[in-house]
Design a protein around this motif. Structure first.
Motif, mmCIF file in Angstrom:
data_model
loop_
_atom_site.group_PDB
_atom_site.id
_atom_site.type_symbol
_atom_site.label_atom_id
_atom_site.label_comp_id
_atom_site.label_asym_id
_atom_site.label_seq_id
_atom_site.Cartn_x
_atom_site.Cartn_y
_atom_site.Cartn_z
ATOM 1 N N LEU A 1 5.084 10.516 -9.068
ATOM 2 C CA LEU A 1 3.637 10.369 -9.114
ATOM 3 C C LEU A 1 2.983 10.823 -7.819
ATOM 4 C CD1 LEU A 1 1.012 9.410 -10.452
ATOM 5 C CD2 LEU A 1 1.526 7.107 -9.575
ATOM 6 N N ARG A 2 3.593 10.510 -6.689
ATOM 7 C CA ARG A 2 2.976 10.892 -5.418
ATOM 8 C C ARG A 2 2.912 12.415 -5.264
ATOM 9 N NH1 ARG A 2 3.821 7.020 -0.307
ATOM 10 N NH2 ARG A 2 2.158 8.436 0.345
ATOM 11 N N LEU B 1 3.381 0.794 -3.923
ATOM 12 C CA LEU B 1 2.830 0.881 -5.275
ATOM 13 C C LEU B 1 2.409 2.285 -5.704
ATOM 14 C CD1 LEU B 1 0.835 -2.467 -5.539
ATOM 15 C CD2 LEU B 1 3.224 -1.968 -6.105
ATOM 16 N N PRO B 2 1.985 3.183 -4.794
ATOM 17 C CA PRO B 2 1.635 4.533 -5.253
ATOM 18 C C PRO B 2 2.792 5.319 -5.870
ATOM 19 C CG PRO B 2 0.616 4.101 -3.129
ATOM 20 C CD PRO B 2 1.573 2.977 -3.382
ATOM 21 N N HIS B 3 4.018 4.853 -5.700
ATOM 22 C CA HIS B 3 5.159 5.521 -6.313
ATOM 23 C C HIS B 3 5.315 5.153 -7.792
ATOM 24 C CE1 HIS B 3 6.891 7.148 -2.585
ATOM 25 N NE2 HIS B 3 6.438 6.053 -2.014
ATOM 26 N N TYR B 4 4.625 4.112 -8.232
ATOM 27 C CA TYR B 4 4.811 3.580 -9.577
ATOM 28 C C TYR B 4 3.639 3.968 -10.478
ATOM 29 C CZ TYR B 4 8.668 0.815 -7.791
ATOM 30 O OH TYR B 4 9.858 0.433 -7.233
ATOM 31 N N PRO B 5 3.890 4.706 -11.551
ATOM 32 C CA PRO B 5 2.796 5.107 -12.436
ATOM 33 C C PRO B 5 1.957 3.941 -12.967
ATOM 34 C CG PRO B 5 4.691 6.463 -12.895
ATOM 35 C CD PRO B 5 5.149 5.431 -11.902
ATOM 36 N N LEU B 6 2.570 2.783 -13.196
ATOM 37 C CA LEU B 6 1.783 1.631 -13.645
ATOM 38 C C LEU B 6 1.043 0.952 -12.506
ATOM 39 C CD1 LEU B 6 4.030 -0.107 -16.346
ATOM 40 C CD2 LEU B 6 2.147 1.512 -16.662
ATOM 41 N N GLY B 7 1.295 1.401 -11.269
ATOM 42 C CA GLY B 7 0.559 0.878 -10.119
ATOM 43 C C GLY B 7 0.935 -0.519 -9.701
ATOM 44 N N ARG B 8 2.122 -0.962 -10.092
ATOM 45 C CA ARG B 8 2.541 -2.323 -9.755
ATOM 46 C C ARG B 8 4.048 -2.439 -9.827
ATOM 47 N NH1 ARG B 8 4.237 -4.942 -14.335
ATOM 48 N NH2 ARG B 8 3.494 -4.141 -16.343
ATOM 49 N N ASP C 1 0.827 -1.205 0.000
ATOM 50 C CA ASP C 1 0.000 0.000 0.000
ATOM 51 C C ASP C 1 0.864 1.260 0.000
ATOM 52 O OD1 ASP C 1 -2.243 -1.591 0.094
ATOM 53 O OD2 ASP C 1 -2.438 -1.483 2.272
ATOM 54 N N ASP D 1 -0.041 13.455 -7.395
ATOM 55 C CA ASP D 1 -1.318 13.067 -6.796
ATOM 56 C C ASP D 1 -1.619 13.856 -5.513
ATOM 57 O OD1 ASP D 1 -2.087 11.293 -8.713
ATOM 58 O OD2 ASP D 1 -1.395 9.509 -7.651
#
Length: 258
Positions: free
Chosen positions: A248-249, A203-210, A200, A252
């Protein structure tokens, strides 16, 4: 019909760290592409069950032993067509984990040992006037994501690959690097067992979400070794689900207010 430039039929490729999480996938992907794969790791047990045509055993933390083992292989078998320098190790996740001994040990395997592995292979390739080298580095070589000693060593491999690309290009030897982000291998199991909510935060650091998979890393290495990348040398390809593309964070949480 012409053979696909992504195929490696008739080529011999050595893969170090072949028994590890990424290494085993590298071996399978390269074997499936038609390569005669030589697996390199510390023990024969590490290589059990792999589709390899031969093996070289050494501890990459010991540069002299690494060079001796590789030199003996080359003397007996001739030059390789490709090498994927994949072996690496880190446990010092931040500066609080570092001291002189830890720094030295991480440099020994990740940088000095990799040089001892690749240097005699490069010379043999130059004599044959052909060859392709890929180092598996890390996003840690491109920015700071922790693991400071490992990061410094992997950044050294990026510089080393560029040096080979420039000085051995006239001998038709190419050198490139693949820089994975977080890769979902068994190395993550102990972390996830200790904290089931860890992803949790990750993964928010990764633009692909994974995270990326070992197969995605291996496919990038396959491309760089193959003739499909015949004009590519001295570059680094991040395989990182977009981590190094930007923050990304920040977007966001600060700009989008999510």
């Amino acid at each position: 019909m012409p053979q696909s430039p992504f195929r490696l039929d008739g080529k011999t490729v050595l893969i170090s760290g072949a028994g590890g999480g990424i290494g085993r996938t590298l071996v399978q992907i390269f074997a499936d592409a038609g390569a005669k794969v030589i697996g390199a790791d510390r023990t024969a047990a590490d290589l059990e069950g792999l589709p390899i045509a031969g093996s070289v055993l050494f501890d990459q933390a010991d540069a002299k032993a690494t060079r001796a083992a590789i030199s003996a292989y080359l003397e007996a078998n001739g030059p390789l067509d490709g090498v994927v320098a994949n072996a690496g190790f880190t446990r010092a996740e931040h500066f609080g984990h570092l001291n002189d001994d830890v720094w030295s040990s991480e440099m020994a395997i990740n940088l000095n040992g990799a040089y001892a592995l690749v240097d005699p292979i490069t010379e043999a390739m130059a004599s044959a006037n052909k060859g392709s080298i890929v180092f598996v580095t890390s996003v840690n070589a491109l920015g700071h994501y922790g693991n400071p000693a490992y990061s410094a060593a992997k950044a050294g491999l990026v510089a080393y690959a560029k040096g080979i690309a420039v000085e051995y290009g006239e001998k038709n030897v190419r050198a490139n690097t693949v820089a994975p982000g977080s890769v979902r291998t068994p190395a993550w199991d102990h972390r996830l067992a200790a904290d089931g909510t860890l992803l949790d935060n990750v993964l928010p650091h990764y633009p692909l979400g994974r995270m990326v998979s070992p197969t995605e890393v291996a496919n990038a290495a396959l491309f760089l070794i193959s003739d499909a990348a015949s004009g590519v040398t001295g570059v680094t390809i991040p395989v990182d689900a977009g981590l190094t593309a930007g923050n990304l964070r920040f977007v966001d949480e600060v700009l989008r207010g999510r």
